[in-house]
Design a protein around this motif. Sequence first.
Motif, PDB file in Angstrom:
ATOM      1  N   UNK A  26       0.820  -1.216   0.000  1.00 40.09           N
ATOM      2  CA  UNK A  26       0.000   0.000   0.000  1.00 40.09           C
ATOM      3  C   UNK A  26       0.853   1.265   0.000  1.00 40.09           C
ATOM      4  N   UNK A  27       1.960   1.236  -0.738  1.00 41.31           N
ATOM      5  CA  UNK A  27       2.796   2.429  -0.859  1.00 41.31           C
ATOM      6  C   UNK A  27       2.162   3.390  -1.844  1.00 41.31           C
ATOM      7  N   UNK A  28       2.385   4.665  -1.608  1.00 44.19           N
ATOM      8  CA  UNK A  28       1.914   5.700  -2.527  1.00 44.19           C
ATOM      9  C   UNK A  28       3.101   6.226  -3.315  1.00 44.19           C
ATOM     10  N   UNK A  29       2.889   6.437  -4.595  1.00 35.36           N
ATOM     11  CA  UNK A  29       3.920   7.006  -5.452  1.00 35.36           C
ATOM     12  C   UNK A  29       3.298   8.158  -6.235  1.00 35.36           C
ATOM     13  N   UNK A  30       4.038   9.219  -6.351  1.00 35.94           N
ATOM     14  CA  UNK A  30       3.610  10.356  -7.157  1.00 35.94           C
ATOM     15  C   UNK A  30       4.157  10.181  -8.563  1.00 35.94           C
ATOM     16  N   UNK A  31       3.285  10.374  -9.548  1.00 34.32           N
ATOM     17  CA  UNK A  31       3.703  10.288 -10.938  1.00 34.32           C
ATOM     18  C   UNK A  31       3.926  11.683 -11.497  1.00 34.32           C
ATOM     19  N   UNK A  32       4.866  11.788 -12.412  1.00 34.64           N
ATOM     20  CA  UNK A  32       5.117  13.050 -13.087  1.00 34.64           C
ATOM     21  C   UNK A  32       3.975  13.283 -14.074  1.00 34.64           C
ATOM     22  N   UNK A  33       3.161  14.326 -13.863  1.00 32.87           N
ATOM     23  CA  UNK A  33       1.997  14.542 -14.730  1.00 32.87           C
ATOM     24  C   UNK A  33       2.363  14.870 -16.173  1.00 32.87           C
ATOM     25  N   UNK A  34       3.615  15.195 -16.425  1.00 27.32           N
ATOM     26  CA  UNK A  34       4.030  15.540 -17.780  1.00 27.32           C
ATOM     27  C   UNK A  34       4.606  14.349 -18.548  1.00 27.32           C
ATOM     28  N   UNK A  35       4.768  13.196 -17.888  1.00 24.96           N
ATOM     29  CA  UNK A  35       5.327  12.029 -18.570  1.00 24.96           C
ATOM     30  C   UNK A  35       4.264  11.383 -19.466  1.00 24.96           C
ATOM     31  N   UNK A  36       4.730  10.694 -20.490  1.00 26.81           N
ATOM     32  CA  UNK A  36       3.831  10.027 -21.439  1.00 26.81           C
ATOM     33  C   UNK A  36       3.016   8.953 -20.719  1.00 26.81           C
ATOM     34  N   UNK A  37       3.645   8.214 -19.816  1.00 28.66           N
ATOM     35  CA  UNK A  37       2.960   7.161 -19.059  1.00 28.66           C
ATOM     36  C   UNK A  37       1.773   7.730 -18.280  1.00 28.66           C
ATOM     37  N   UNK A  38       2.007   8.828 -17.575  1.00 27.88           N
ATOM     38  CA  UNK A  38       0.948   9.444 -16.769  1.00 27.88           C
ATOM     39  C   UNK A  38      -0.156  10.015 -17.662  1.00 27.88           C
TER      40      UNK A  38
END
Length: 96
Positions: free
Chosen positions: A69-81
Amino acid sequence: MKTVAALLVFISLAFVAIEGQRAPGIQRCLCRGPGVKIVNPKLIEKVEIHPASPSCGHLEVVVLLKNGARRRCLNPESVFTQNIIRMIANKNRSAQ
């Protein structure tokens, strides 16, 4: 007496105007830094999208992972996100 009353009204209006403003430089964002560019999609349990708001000036995408249940922040500018956001938007459109 009128001067004192006018002064009290002015001061109270000034407090109301100042109280409604956000302090410069103070933000209560969930993510620190730009975030990661990619996460294994098989490990994602839940995706939270937090739009820009008065408390945080930028978009935040947070994923909750299945392993621990870890939280990770994604880069909103990446193609994946961007692909994740697009998939969620398409799913919401088809559900309506």
